[in-house]
Design an enzyme around this catalytic site. Structure first.
Site, mmCIF file in Angstrom:
data_model
loop_
_atom_site.group_PDB
_atom_site.id
_atom_site.type_symbol
_atom_site.label_atom_id
_atom_site.label_comp_id
_atom_site.label_asym_id
_atom_site.label_seq_id
_atom_site.Cartn_x
_atom_site.Cartn_y
_atom_site.Cartn_z
ATOM 1 N N GLY A 223 10.159 -0.259 -3.985
ATOM 2 C CA GLY A 223 10.191 -0.900 -2.537
ATOM 3 C C GLY A 223 9.137 -1.562 -2.144
ATOM 4 O O GLY A 223 9.172 -2.092 -0.747
ATOM 5 N N ARG A 268 10.609 -5.775 -7.371
ATOM 6 C CA ARG A 268 10.207 -6.903 -6.623
ATOM 7 C C ARG A 268 8.546 -6.909 -6.752
ATOM 8 O O ARG A 268 8.052 -8.135 -7.021
ATOM 9 C CB ARG A 268 10.394 -6.964 -5.021
ATOM 10 C CG ARG A 268 10.069 -7.989 -4.171
ATOM 11 C CD ARG A 268 10.139 -8.094 -2.698
ATOM 12 N NE ARG A 268 11.557 -7.238 -2.524
ATOM 13 C CZ ARG A 268 12.587 -7.752 -2.196
ATOM 14 N NH1 ARG A 268 12.728 -8.887 -1.959
ATOM 15 N NH2 ARG A 268 13.616 -6.851 -1.734
ATOM 16 N N ARG A 304 19.370 -15.226 -1.708
ATOM 17 C CA ARG A 304 18.775 -14.436 -0.809
ATOM 18 C C ARG A 304 18.820 -15.032 0.760
ATOM 19 O O ARG A 304 18.917 -14.429 1.542
ATOM 20 C CB ARG A 304 17.318 -14.249 -1.253
ATOM 21 C CG ARG A 304 17.130 -13.333 -2.529
ATOM 22 C CD ARG A 304 15.891 -13.032 -2.979
ATOM 23 N NE ARG A 304 15.731 -11.733 -2.039
ATOM 24 C CZ ARG A 304 14.912 -11.656 -0.975
ATOM 25 N NH1 ARG A 304 14.335 -13.101 -0.490
ATOM 26 N NH2 ARG A 304 14.591 -10.926 -0.403
ATOM 27 N N CYS A 336 29.718 -26.367 -2.418
ATOM 28 C CA CYS A 336 30.398 -26.571 -1.248
ATOM 29 C C CYS A 336 30.728 -25.379 -0.142
ATOM 30 O O CYS A 336 31.802 -24.780 -0.177
ATOM 31 C CB CYS A 336 32.021 -26.982 -1.718
ATOM 32 S SG CYS A 336 31.965 -28.298 -2.955
ATOM 33 N N TYR A 365 15.101 -10.961 -7.852
ATOM 34 C CA TYR A 365 16.437 -11.053 -7.227
ATOM 35 C C TYR A 365 16.910 -12.576 -7.066
ATOM 36 O O TYR A 365 17.484 -13.019 -6.100
ATOM 37 C CB TYR A 365 16.564 -10.196 -5.879
ATOM 38 C CG TYR A 365 16.151 -8.942 -6.116
ATOM 39 C CD1 TYR A 365 17.008 -7.988 -6.632
ATOM 40 C CD2 TYR A 365 14.841 -8.530 -5.432
ATOM 41 C CE1 TYR A 365 16.435 -6.670 -6.764
ATOM 42 C CE2 TYR A 365 14.626 -7.070 -5.679
ATOM 43 C CZ TYR A 365 15.339 -6.187 -6.221
ATOM 44 O OH TYR A 365 14.947 -4.892 -6.567
HETATM 45 N N1 LLP Z 1 14.866 2.020 -7.391
HETATM 46 C C1 LLP Z 1 16.258 1.937 -6.686
HETATM 47 C C2 LLP Z 1 16.854 3.174 -6.976
HETATM 48 C C3 LLP Z 1 16.660 0.750 -6.101
HETATM 49 O O1 LLP Z 1 17.672 0.736 -5.556
HETATM 50 C C4 LLP Z 1 15.837 -0.370 -6.028
HETATM 51 C C5 LLP Z 1 16.206 -1.514 -5.454
HETATM 52 C C6 LLP Z 1 14.659 -0.306 -6.818
HETATM 53 C C7 LLP Z 1 14.213 0.771 -7.266
HETATM 54 C C8 LLP Z 1 13.603 -1.349 -6.488
HETATM 55 O O2 LLP Z 1 13.304 -1.871 -5.458
HETATM 56 P P1 LLP Z 1 11.976 -3.077 -5.054
HETATM 57 O O3 LLP Z 1 10.875 -2.299 -5.601
HETATM 58 O O4 LLP Z 1 12.523 -4.081 -6.150
HETATM 59 O O5 LLP Z 1 11.985 -3.335 -3.797
HETATM 60 N N2 LLP Z 1 18.489 -7.788 -3.556
HETATM 61 C C9 LLP Z 1 17.692 -7.433 -2.530
HETATM 62 C C10 LLP Z 1 16.999 -5.904 -3.006
HETATM 63 C C11 LLP Z 1 17.914 -5.119 -3.352
HETATM 64 C C12 LLP Z 1 17.065 -3.819 -4.031
HETATM 65 C C13 LLP Z 1 18.064 -2.860 -4.266
HETATM 66 N N3 LLP Z 1 17.388 -1.753 -4.998
HETATM 67 C C14 LLP Z 1 16.802 -8.674 -2.330
HETATM 68 O O6 LLP Z 1 16.877 -9.624 -2.744
HETATM 69 O O7 LLP Z 1 15.921 -8.482 -1.325
#
Ligand code: LLP
Length: 414
Positions: A223, A268, A304, A336, A365
């Site tokens: 996150g 991310r 996004r 479209c 993403y």
């Molecule tokens: N661990 C778990 C259990 C997760 O559900 C997620 C992300 C992560 C780690 C990694 O999170 P990150 O470090 O990437 O923030 N599609 C959305 C983001 C969805 C994230 C879902 N889970 C976007 O484009 O912002």
């Protein structure tokens, strides 16, 4: 002035477009390596599991596993791909949300570790896997955060995790099957900038340590926020690491668990800024005080903005040295649908058809959320390392997207 967040300069942008065509996802090896190293330096001793949902390009995964990252996988195919590119099954943690019996069977056969988040899933897993296994529990401890409500994964409005109230039953199920609960996990959401929130979320997690005698790790999820807008500042990763590691160390001492490991699951942070989506302007339509700039990409490659109203940095590559008027540009795709807007009201030197435009922060993403909407292929992906370009994945062909067997089947219909 903040530096241009789209790192791809005009010379390489043109060479890439000539050689591979557009649209094209372009990844910087240097930035990827830098982000991995920054995490490893900020969290020494922690086990970093790359959340492959952010970008599961096989070659990138291979690099990350070689650079020492484990894998956070959320589907049987993610697990299969991680193992296929050489990840160590003991460094792959499958975190299922509402997995089907078939999902559980596939994950069981793969031999990776599992992290489960519902009582019926624990029960199903226990029956499937037989006695004496190790499991981890994903918890929802009522702390959530993130850049958009769709990506907040803790709290009452989130479908994820076991609640505190469910823990006695979870332990009963595990005990009845001779399963050892070796991990406690939570992921509060995606796009978190506030270390205080992250630390606050650790409190209820660490408070549970004494209740779990077999615990070998706590997993605080991923996150870590990445700046998209010019006014957003990068997180101070070193300070973040120091705060988290000292808090966990204190818990080890307080609870006499010197061997307790810390896992983290950044997605991310590893890939976002290393990726650029390069495209060509197809059409320019001035309309009053705005200009519609049509691109050969769109929401089918970068969803996004449509899904989260996400703001992505934009860079244009005007040809020649001619003075251009600055225009308020709406960068739109070929889909479209009126929601197919990648960027709104950006001041750019008035683009012309045939010129290149890039969207930054497209490494996370981006490709993974791309679709075949309007029956368009997903683009190619290239890794750049200085002036060296490596094609990681070609653009899809018609036959790859529309299986000829299905066309044959259609033509046999009466
Ligand atoms: N661990 C778990 C259990 C997760 O559900 C997620 C992300 C992560 C780690 C990694 O999170 P990150 O470090 O990437 O923030 N599609 C959305 C983001 C969805 C994230 C879902 N889970 C976007 O484009 O912002």
């Amino acid at each position: 002035m903040t530096p241009d967040p789209v790192w791809l300069g005009p010379r390489r942008a043109r060479r890439l477009a000539e050689r591979f065509g557009t649209p094209l996802f372009v990844y910087s090896r240097r930035l990827l390596r830098g982000r991995c190293r920054a995490l490893q330096r900020a969290f020494p001793g922690a086990e970093l599991h790359y959340a492959m949902k952010a970008n599961s390009n096989p070659s990138l995964l291979r690099l990350f596993t070689r650079w020492g990252l484990g894998i956070d996988a959320v589907s049987p195919w993610e697990v299969a791909l991680a193992l296929a590119v050489g990840a160590d099954p003991l460094k792959v943690l499958f975190t299922g949300n509402n997995p089907s019996p078939a999902d559980l069977a596939a994950v069981h056969a793969s031999g990776v570790r599992v992290n489960l988040d519902a009582l019926p899933t624990l029960e199903a897993w226990a029956r499937l896997s037989g006695p004496g296994r190790e499991v981890s529990l994903r918890l929802n401890l009522d702390v959530g955060g993130g850049h958009h409500r769709h990506v907040v994964t803790g709290g009452r409005d989130s479908k994820f995790g076991l609640t505190l109230a469910e823990l006695p039953e979870a332990r009963r199920i595990a005990g009845a099957h001779g399963h050892r609960i070796v991990g406690l996990h939570q992921h509060i959401g995606s796009g978190v900038f506030d270390v205080k929130l992250f630390l606050a979320a650790l409190e209820p997690l660490l408070a549970l340590v004494p209740d779990f005698p077999d615990l070998s790790f706590v997993d605080a999820g991923g996150g870590f926020g990445v700046p998209y807008r010019p006014e957003e500042r990068p997180v101070d990763l070193a300070a973040w690491g120091h705060a988290v590691l000292s808090r966990v160390q204190r818990a080890r001492e307080e609870h006499h668990r010197p061997g307790l490991r810390l896992l983290l699951e950044p997605g991310r942070y590893v890939v976002c800024e290393a990726g650029v989506l390069l495209s060509t302007v197809t059409t320019v339509k001035p309309r009053g005080d705005r200009v519609w700039v049509g691109l050969d990409t769109g929401m089918h490659h970068l969803v996004r903005p449509a899904l989260y109203q996400a703001w992505h940095p934009v860079r244009s590559y005007p040809r020649g040295r001619r003075e251009r008027p600055t225009a308020r540009c709406w960068l739109v795709g070929s889909i479209c649908e009126s929601g197919d807007v990648l960027a709104e009201a950006r001041a750019l030197p008035l683009p012309e058809a045939g010129e290149l435009v890039a969207l930054g922060n497209a490494g996370a993403y981006g490709y993974v959320m791309a679709s075949h909407y309007n029956l368009r292929p997903r683009p190619a992906e290239v890794l750049v390392d200085g002036d060296r370009f490596t094609l990681l994945r070609a653009a899809e062909t018609f036959e790859e997207v529309v299986n000829p067997r299905e066309i044959a089947r259609a033509n046999k219909m009466r």
